[in-house]
Design a protein around this motif. Structure first.
Motif, PDB file in Angstrom:
ATOM      1  N   ILE A 107       0.852  -1.194   0.000  1.00  0.00           N
ATOM      2  CA  ILE A 107       0.000   0.000   0.000  1.00  0.00           C
ATOM      3  C   ILE A 107       0.886   1.240   0.000  1.00  0.00           C
ATOM      4  O   ILE A 107       1.804   1.379   0.814  1.00  0.00           O
ATOM      5  CB  ILE A 107      -0.940   0.010   1.218  1.00  0.00           C
ATOM      6  N   ASP A 108       0.586   2.159  -0.925  1.00  0.00           N
ATOM      7  CA  ASP A 108       1.324   3.407  -1.054  1.00  0.00           C
ATOM      8  C   ASP A 108       0.712   4.442  -0.107  1.00  0.00           C
ATOM      9  O   ASP A 108      -0.425   4.878  -0.298  1.00  0.00           O
ATOM     10  CB  ASP A 108       1.256   3.893  -2.497  1.00  0.00           C
ATOM     11  N   LEU A 109       1.473   4.828   0.903  1.00  0.00           N
ATOM     12  CA  LEU A 109       0.988   5.814   1.877  1.00  0.00           C
ATOM     13  C   LEU A 109       1.414   7.244   1.544  1.00  0.00           C
ATOM     14  O   LEU A 109       1.122   8.162   2.310  1.00  0.00           O
ATOM     15  CB  LEU A 109       1.468   5.440   3.277  1.00  0.00           C
ATOM     16  N   SER A 110       2.095   7.432   0.415  1.00  0.00           N
ATOM     17  CA  SER A 110       2.574   8.775   0.077  1.00  0.00           C
ATOM     18  C   SER A 110       1.442   9.802  -0.070  1.00  0.00           C
ATOM     19  O   SER A 110       1.611  10.943   0.357  1.00  0.00           O
ATOM     20  CB  SER A 110       3.460   8.747  -1.165  1.00  0.00           C
ATOM     21  N   PRO A 111       0.252   9.449  -0.634  1.00  0.00           N
ATOM     22  CA  PRO A 111      -0.820  10.445  -0.655  1.00  0.00           C
ATOM     23  C   PRO A 111      -1.254  10.874   0.748  1.00  0.00           C
ATOM     24  O   PRO A 111      -1.538  12.049   0.984  1.00  0.00           O
ATOM     25  CB  PRO A 111      -1.965   9.744  -1.393  1.00  0.00           C
ATOM     26  N   LEU A 112      -1.285   9.932   1.678  1.00  0.00           N
ATOM     27  CA  LEU A 112      -1.652  10.270   3.057  1.00  0.00           C
ATOM     28  C   LEU A 112      -0.617  11.203   3.680  1.00  0.00           C
ATOM     29  O   LEU A 112      -0.973  12.196   4.329  1.00  0.00           O
ATOM     30  CB  LEU A 112      -1.798   9.001   3.896  1.00  0.00           C
ATOM     31  N   VAL A 113       0.659  10.905   3.463  1.00  0.00           N
ATOM     32  CA  VAL A 113       1.726  11.763   3.986  1.00  0.00           C
ATOM     33  C   VAL A 113       1.609  13.162   3.389  1.00  0.00           C
ATOM     34  O   VAL A 113       1.711  14.166   4.100  1.00  0.00           O
ATOM     35  CB  VAL A 113       3.117  11.143   3.699  1.00  0.00           C
ATOM     36  N   LEU A 114       1.361  13.234   2.076  1.00  0.00           N
ATOM     37  CA  LEU A 114       1.217  14.545   1.438  1.00  0.00           C
ATOM     38  C   LEU A 114       0.000  15.291   1.977  1.00  0.00           C
ATOM     39  O   LEU A 114       0.067  16.502   2.205  1.00  0.00           O
ATOM     40  CB  LEU A 114       1.127  14.406  -0.079  1.00  0.00           C
ATOM     41  N   LEU A 115      -1.105  14.589   2.211  1.00  0.00           N
ATOM     42  CA  LEU A 115      -2.285  15.246   2.778  1.00  0.00           C
ATOM     43  C   LEU A 115      -1.988  15.841   4.152  1.00  0.00           C
ATOM     44  O   LEU A 115      -2.421  16.951   4.457  1.00  0.00           O
ATOM     45  CB  LEU A 115      -3.456  14.267   2.861  1.00  0.00           C
ATOM     46  N   VAL A 116      -1.238  15.113   4.960  1.00  0.00           N
ATOM     47  CA  VAL A 116      -0.854  15.632   6.282  1.00  0.00           C
ATOM     48  C   VAL A 116       0.019  16.875   6.111  1.00  0.00           C
ATOM     49  O   VAL A 116      -0.184  17.899   6.782  1.00  0.00           O
ATOM     50  CB  VAL A 116      -0.137  14.542   7.112  1.00  0.00           C
ATOM     51  N   LEU A 117       0.997  16.811   5.206  1.00  0.00           N
ATOM     52  CA  LEU A 117       1.880  17.956   4.967  1.00  0.00           C
ATOM     53  C   LEU A 117       1.106  19.169   4.435  1.00  0.00           C
ATOM     54  O   LEU A 117       1.388  20.313   4.817  1.00  0.00           O
ATOM     55  CB  LEU A 117       3.000  17.576   3.992  1.00  0.00           C
ATOM     56  N   LEU A 118       0.136  18.918   3.575  1.00  0.00           N
ATOM     57  CA  LEU A 118      -0.677  20.026   3.049  1.00  0.00           C
ATOM     58  C   LEU A 118      -1.544  20.650   4.137  1.00  0.00           C
ATOM     59  O   LEU A 118      -1.748  21.868   4.160  1.00  0.00           O
ATOM     60  CB  LEU A 118      -1.539  19.535   1.879  1.00  0.00           C
ATOM     61  N   GLN A 119      -2.061  19.830   5.058  1.00  0.00           N
ATOM     62  CA  GLN A 119      -2.826  20.376   6.182  1.00  0.00           C
ATOM     63  C   GLN A 119      -1.933  21.239   7.076  1.00  0.00           C
ATOM     64  O   GLN A 119      -2.341  22.299   7.554  1.00  0.00           O
ATOM     65  CB  GLN A 119      -3.483  19.253   6.993  1.00  0.00           C
ATOM     66  N   VAL A 120      -0.697  20.773   7.281  1.00  0.00           N
ATOM     67  CA  VAL A 120       0.266  21.578   8.049  1.00  0.00           C
ATOM     68  C   VAL A 120       0.534  22.892   7.318  1.00  0.00           C
ATOM     69  O   VAL A 120       0.598  23.961   7.936  1.00  0.00           O
ATOM     70  CB  VAL A 120       1.574  20.781   8.292  1.00  0.00           C
ATOM     71  N   ALA A 121       0.666  22.826   5.992  1.00  0.00           N
ATOM     72  CA  ALA A 121       0.879  24.050   5.206  1.00  0.00           C
ATOM     73  C   ALA A 121      -0.291  25.015   5.365  1.00  0.00           C
ATOM     74  O   ALA A 121      -0.083  26.234   5.456  1.00  0.00           O
ATOM     75  CB  ALA A 121       1.091  23.695   3.738  1.00  0.00           C
ATOM     76  N   MET A 122      -1.512  24.495   5.414  1.00  0.00           N
ATOM     77  CA  MET A 122      -2.683  25.363   5.609  1.00  0.00           C
ATOM     78  C   MET A 122      -2.639  26.040   6.980  1.00  0.00           C
ATOM     79  O   MET A 122      -2.972  27.224   7.103  1.00  0.00           O
ATOM     80  CB  MET A 122      -3.978  24.561   5.462  1.00  0.00           C
ATOM     81  N   ILE A 123      -2.219  25.300   7.990  1.00  0.00           N
ATOM     82  CA  ILE A 123      -2.101  25.875   9.335  1.00  0.00           C
ATOM     83  C   ILE A 123      -1.044  26.975   9.334  1.00  0.00           C
ATOM     84  O   ILE A 123      -1.261  28.071   9.875  1.00  0.00           O
ATOM     85  CB  ILE A 123      -1.778  24.775  10.372  1.00  0.00           C
ATOM     86  N   VAL A 124       0.097  26.691   8.723  1.00  0.00           N
ATOM     87  CA  VAL A 124       1.185  27.679   8.657  1.00  0.00           C
ATOM     88  C   VAL A 124       0.725  28.913   7.891  1.00  0.00           C
ATOM     89  O   VAL A 124       0.987  30.051   8.307  1.00  0.00           O
ATOM     90  CB  VAL A 124       2.447  27.056   8.020  1.00  0.00           C
ATOM     91  N   LEU A 125       0.035  28.713   6.763  1.00  0.00           N
ATOM     92  CA  LEU A 125      -0.486  29.851   5.996  1.00  0.00           C
ATOM     93  C   LEU A 125      -1.426  30.711   6.840  1.00  0.00           C
ATOM     94  O   LEU A 125      -1.370  31.938   6.794  1.00  0.00           O
ATOM     95  CB  LEU A 125      -1.240  29.360   4.760  1.00  0.00           C
TER      96      LEU A 125
END
Length: 182
Positions: free
Chosen positions: A155-173
């Motif tokens: 199972i490729d978890l890279s989309p999940l990792v990217l979703l977490v990183l993008l949520q962090v980016a939204m918080i930082v923004l």
């Protein structure tokens, strides 16, 4: 209550058109064909704005600057209307920052949406023109993450990792926007 409704509607309409302009730019950068349902939707939502801008603004290499300027103009109009609704005369000085953060927020939100669709379509194993387009748009963003995140049980978890990183980016923004506009 009326302000909240108007602000919400402006956010939805402005976000949709801005997102379509940014998607048009990104699809051209990735050399994704527009002869598919996604491309047709992007053209339908943006041609009225981008095509007149192209007469005045020339592309810079592979960058369709008219799509980027169109996205910025939509955000500008959105925030001008919000400020007029609020009657906040002091906030006009923050308008360029509001547009910049609005563009960043729409770009990150759009990428989150693409990743969710990509993940769902990968589970369903659908072969359609839309799945191919979504895959071509998501793979360049996922490629660096796939180098560090191994497959777990196939199972490729890279989309999940990217979703977490993008949520962090939204918080930082959000925090950056709040600190700049104080």
């Amino acid at each position: 209550m009326l302000y909240q409704i108007a602000s919400f509607l402006l956010d939805v309409i402005g976000g949709l058109i801005t997102g379509a302009c940014l998607l048009r730019l990104y699809m051209q950068l990735q050399r994704v064909s527009f002869s598919n349902p996604v491309g047709g939707l992007v053209f339908a939502l943006t041609d009225w704005l981008v095509m007149p801008l192209r007469k005045v603004i020339t592309p810079v290499g592979r960058w369709d600057v008219s799509s980027l300027i169109g996205a910025a103009l939509v955000q500008l109009v959105q925030y001008v209307l919000v400020l007029l609704l609020l009657g906040a005369a002091a906030a006009w000085a923050w308008l360029p920052w509001m547009v910049l953060f609005g563009l960043a927020r729409v770009a990150v939100s759009g990428l989150i949406g693409l990743m969710i669709v990509y993940a769902v379509m990968s589970w369903l194993q659908t072969r359609s023109p839309i799945a191919d387009v979504i895959g071509r748009l998501c793979e360049p963003v996922l490629r660096p993450i796939k180098r560090f995140v191994p497959l777990l049980g196939g199972i490729d978890l890279s989309p999940l990792v990217l979703l977490v990183l993008l949520q962090v980016a939204m918080i930082v923004l959000g925090h950056l926007q709040a600190s700049v506009m104080r």
